[in-house]
Design a protein around this motif. Structure first.
Motif, PDB file in Angstrom:
ATOM      1  N   ARG A  78      91.838 -31.826   9.135  1.00  8.61           N
ATOM      2  CA  ARG A  78      93.198 -32.398   9.161  1.00  8.61           C
ATOM      3  C   ARG A  78      93.080 -33.922   9.028  1.00  8.61           C
ATOM      4  O   ARG A  78      92.429 -34.576   9.853  1.00  8.61           O
ATOM      5  CB  ARG A  78      93.882 -32.003  10.473  1.00  8.61           C
ATOM      6  N   VAL A  79      93.728 -34.450   7.988  1.00  9.85           N
ATOM      7  CA  VAL A  79      93.563 -35.870   7.641  1.00  9.85           C
ATOM      8  C   VAL A  79      94.924 -36.564   7.626  1.00  9.85           C
ATOM      9  O   VAL A  79      95.889 -36.046   7.063  1.00  9.85           O
ATOM     10  CB  VAL A  79      92.915 -36.005   6.235  1.00  9.85           C
ATOM     11  N   GLU A  81      96.881 -40.262   6.664  1.00  8.61           N
ATOM     12  CA  GLU A  81      96.859 -41.656   6.214  1.00  8.61           C
ATOM     13  C   GLU A  81      98.027 -42.395   6.849  1.00  8.61           C
ATOM     14  O   GLU A  81      99.175 -41.961   6.796  1.00  8.61           O
ATOM     15  CB  GLU A  81      96.939 -41.793   4.687  1.00  8.61           C
ATOM     16  N   LEU A  90      95.096 -41.704  -0.287  1.00 10.40           N
ATOM     17  CA  LEU A  90      94.965 -40.301   0.136  1.00 10.40           C
ATOM     18  C   LEU A  90      94.807 -39.371  -1.078  1.00 10.40           C
ATOM     19  O   LEU A  90      93.912 -38.517  -1.118  1.00 10.40           O
ATOM     20  CB  LEU A  90      96.208 -39.911   0.938  1.00 10.40           C
ATOM     21  N   SER A  94      91.460 -37.420  -2.347  1.00 10.53           N
ATOM     22  CA  SER A  94      91.473 -35.970  -2.434  1.00 10.53           C
ATOM     23  C   SER A  94      91.039 -35.519  -3.832  1.00 10.53           C
ATOM     24  O   SER A  94      90.222 -34.590  -3.971  1.00 10.53           O
ATOM     25  CB  SER A  94      92.881 -35.485  -2.092  1.00 10.53           C
ATOM     26  N   LEU A  99      87.975 -35.104   0.404  1.00 12.29           N
ATOM     27  CA  LEU A  99      88.687 -34.504   1.542  1.00 12.29           C
ATOM     28  C   LEU A  99      88.689 -32.979   1.469  1.00 12.29           C
ATOM     29  O   LEU A  99      89.256 -32.311   2.338  1.00 12.29           O
ATOM     30  CB  LEU A  99      90.133 -35.042   1.596  1.00 12.29           C
ATOM     31  N   GLN A 103      93.934 -30.383   5.414  1.00 15.35           N
ATOM     32  CA  GLN A 103      95.394 -30.475   5.461  1.00 15.35           C
ATOM     33  C   GLN A 103      95.739 -31.973   5.422  1.00 15.35           C
ATOM     34  O   GLN A 103      95.193 -32.753   6.204  1.00 15.35           O
ATOM     35  CB  GLN A 103      95.813 -29.858   6.793  1.00 15.35           C
ATOM     36  N   LEU A 104      96.621 -32.364   4.487  1.00  9.74           N
ATOM     37  CA  LEU A 104      96.865 -33.794   4.279  1.00  9.74           C
ATOM     38  C   LEU A 104      98.211 -34.210   4.873  1.00  9.74           C
ATOM     39  O   LEU A 104      99.228 -33.549   4.638  1.00  9.74           O
ATOM     40  CB  LEU A 104      96.872 -34.116   2.781  1.00  9.74           C
ATOM     41  N   GLU A 105      98.209 -35.320   5.614  1.00 12.49           N
ATOM     42  CA  GLU A 105      99.457 -35.824   6.182  1.00 12.49           C
ATOM     43  C   GLU A 105      99.524 -37.329   5.963  1.00 12.49           C
ATOM     44  O   GLU A 105      98.502 -38.003   5.867  1.00 12.49           O
ATOM     45  CB  GLU A 105      99.529 -35.487   7.671  1.00 12.49           C
ATOM     46  N   LEU A 126      98.885 -31.138  -4.511  1.00 16.39           N
ATOM     47  CA  LEU A 126      98.556 -31.376  -3.101  1.00 16.39           C
ATOM     48  C   LEU A 126      99.834 -31.310  -2.267  1.00 16.39           C
ATOM     49  O   LEU A 126     100.849 -31.909  -2.632  1.00 16.39           O
ATOM     50  CB  LEU A 126      97.925 -32.763  -2.916  1.00 16.39           C
ATOM     51  N   ILE A 128     101.440 -32.614   0.785  1.00 11.81           N
ATOM     52  CA  ILE A 128     101.275 -33.688   1.778  1.00 11.81           C
ATOM     53  C   ILE A 128     102.482 -33.684   2.718  1.00 11.81           C
ATOM     54  O   ILE A 128     103.620 -33.888   2.290  1.00 11.81           O
ATOM     55  CB  ILE A 128     101.159 -35.068   1.096  1.00 11.81           C
TER      56      ILE A 128
END
Ligand SMILES: C[S@@+](CC[C@H](N)C(=O)[O-])C[C@H]1O[C@@H](n2cnc3c(N)ncnc32)[C@H](O)[C@@H]1O
Length: 333
Positions: A78-79, A81, A90, A94, A99, A103-105, A126, A128
């Motif tokens: 879990r990442v 920015e 980000l 990716s 990454l 899971q991108l946030e 992606l 996000i």
């Protein structure tokens, strides 16, 4: 609309902020409101202004910054920015494969930036999850992320140490912090000399007969509204800090981080970058074709090589322009 007294200007949490129309109204806002309004406005032209793309050029840039401080093989689930803007760091990280399946946030004080970030992510396959919020009090629970990143945002915050403490709080024990693209104090001072010299030389040359046709039109001459012109006056107000590499390191240490690594980079490459950007702000846009962009980019690459291979070994780290920080949140003992 009349100018609002400072005391009734809402804090970022009490939004929406009524959009001021004049420079006077804008400058009466508190700092966080200025950040939000300015970046909402800037989000429309941000990617063009900074030549942001999601292709090999920017993917390589993001990967190279990250790999300077995080080795291959490090996995994250879990990442987040912080100060993510339109998603430049980000998304490119990716796309670079740094990454993997995480899971991108993304969070930012500007809703406008986040809308573009989510859209950019979707365009690249992606998903996000975005949340509007202030980096100095992040809208996330404790111990939530394996990796928290930030690029070129910390210098906008009134209390950068507070944001670093927040990044520490939302990281899981053992989690990694990477902050890149922050201006160093000395590097920034030198870049002002370059920007000033470029600006004055351009103005001097284009004051000669017939050469003033090379000048870009002002915001109003180009059909921009008075509101656009007022917003543009905030550009230098929202840049608050530069960092001595050791100060950034100290802030992270005080927040509780361990295994700190601070790297600086770009000297002559940055001078070229600022000269190019200053000229781009002054020149008529139709004179800036793909050939201009390619020359600027390959010039930047050549000078980056000089900075990295020839100058880094012999100059103190504080003279370089960009600071990268990597740190780890320790496990409780
Ligand atoms: C120069 S842009 C960098 C954006 C992006 N990280 C990039 O590298 O392109 C700075 C970003 O910081 C955000 N920002 C400014 N103050 C903030 C705050 N207090 N909390 C969260 N984000 C903030 C702005 O809205 C803007 O998107």
């Amino acid at each position: 609309m009349s100018a609002e007294p400072l005391s009734v200007v809402p804090s970022p949490k009490d939004l929406p902020i009524p959009v001021p129309r004049t420079a006077r109204e804008l400058h009466a806002l508190d700092l966080k409101a200025k950040q939000r309004i300015y970046h909402d406005w800037e989000s429309r032209s941000y990617e063009e202004k900074f030549s942001i793309s999601y292709d090999e050029r920017c993917i390589d840039y993001a990967r190279d910054r990250f790999r300077k401080v995080v080795p291959e093989g490090a996995g994250f689930s879990r990442v987040l920015e912080v100060g993510a803007g339109t998603g430049f760091f980000l998304i490119n990280l990716s796309l670079a494969g740094c990454l993997e399946e995480a899971q991108l946030e993304a969070t930012d004080i500007s809703e406008g930036m986040l809308e573009i970030c989510a859209r950019n992510g979707a365009e690249h396959g992606l998903d996000i999850a975005t949340r509007q919020g202030d980096a100095e009090s992040l809208p996330y629970e404790d111990d939530a992320f394996d990796l928290v990143i930030g690029h070129a945002f910390l210098h906008h915050l009134p209390v950068p140490g507070a944001a670093i403490r927040e990044m520490f709080r939302v990281l899981k024990p053992g989690g990694t912090l990477v902050i890149a693209g922050e201006p160093s104090e000395l590097g920034d001072r030198m870049s002002w000399v370059v920007k000033n010299a470029t600006y004055r030389s351009f103005q001097a040359v284009t004051s000669l007969p017939r050469l003033n046709r090379l000048r870009r039109l002002s915001v109003q001459e180009a059909g921009g509204s008075d509101e656009d012109a007022a917003m543009a006056t905030l550009e230098h107000v929202v840049d608050l800090h530069t960092f001595r590499p050791r100060d950034l390191e100290k802030m992270a240490r005080l927040a509780g981080f361990k295994e700190l690594r601070v790297v600086t980079e770009e000297l002559t490459a940055h001078w070229l970058g600022w000269a190019v950007r200053t000229l781009e702000g002054q020149l008529r846009p139709d004179l800036l074709g793909p050939r201009w962009s390619y020359s600027a980019f390959y010039g930047y690459l050549a000078l980056s090589w000089v900075d990295e291979r020839l100058l880094t070994p012999i100059l103190p780290r504080s003279v370089f322009y960009n600071v990268i920080l990597r740190a780890r949140k320790p496990y409780p003992s």
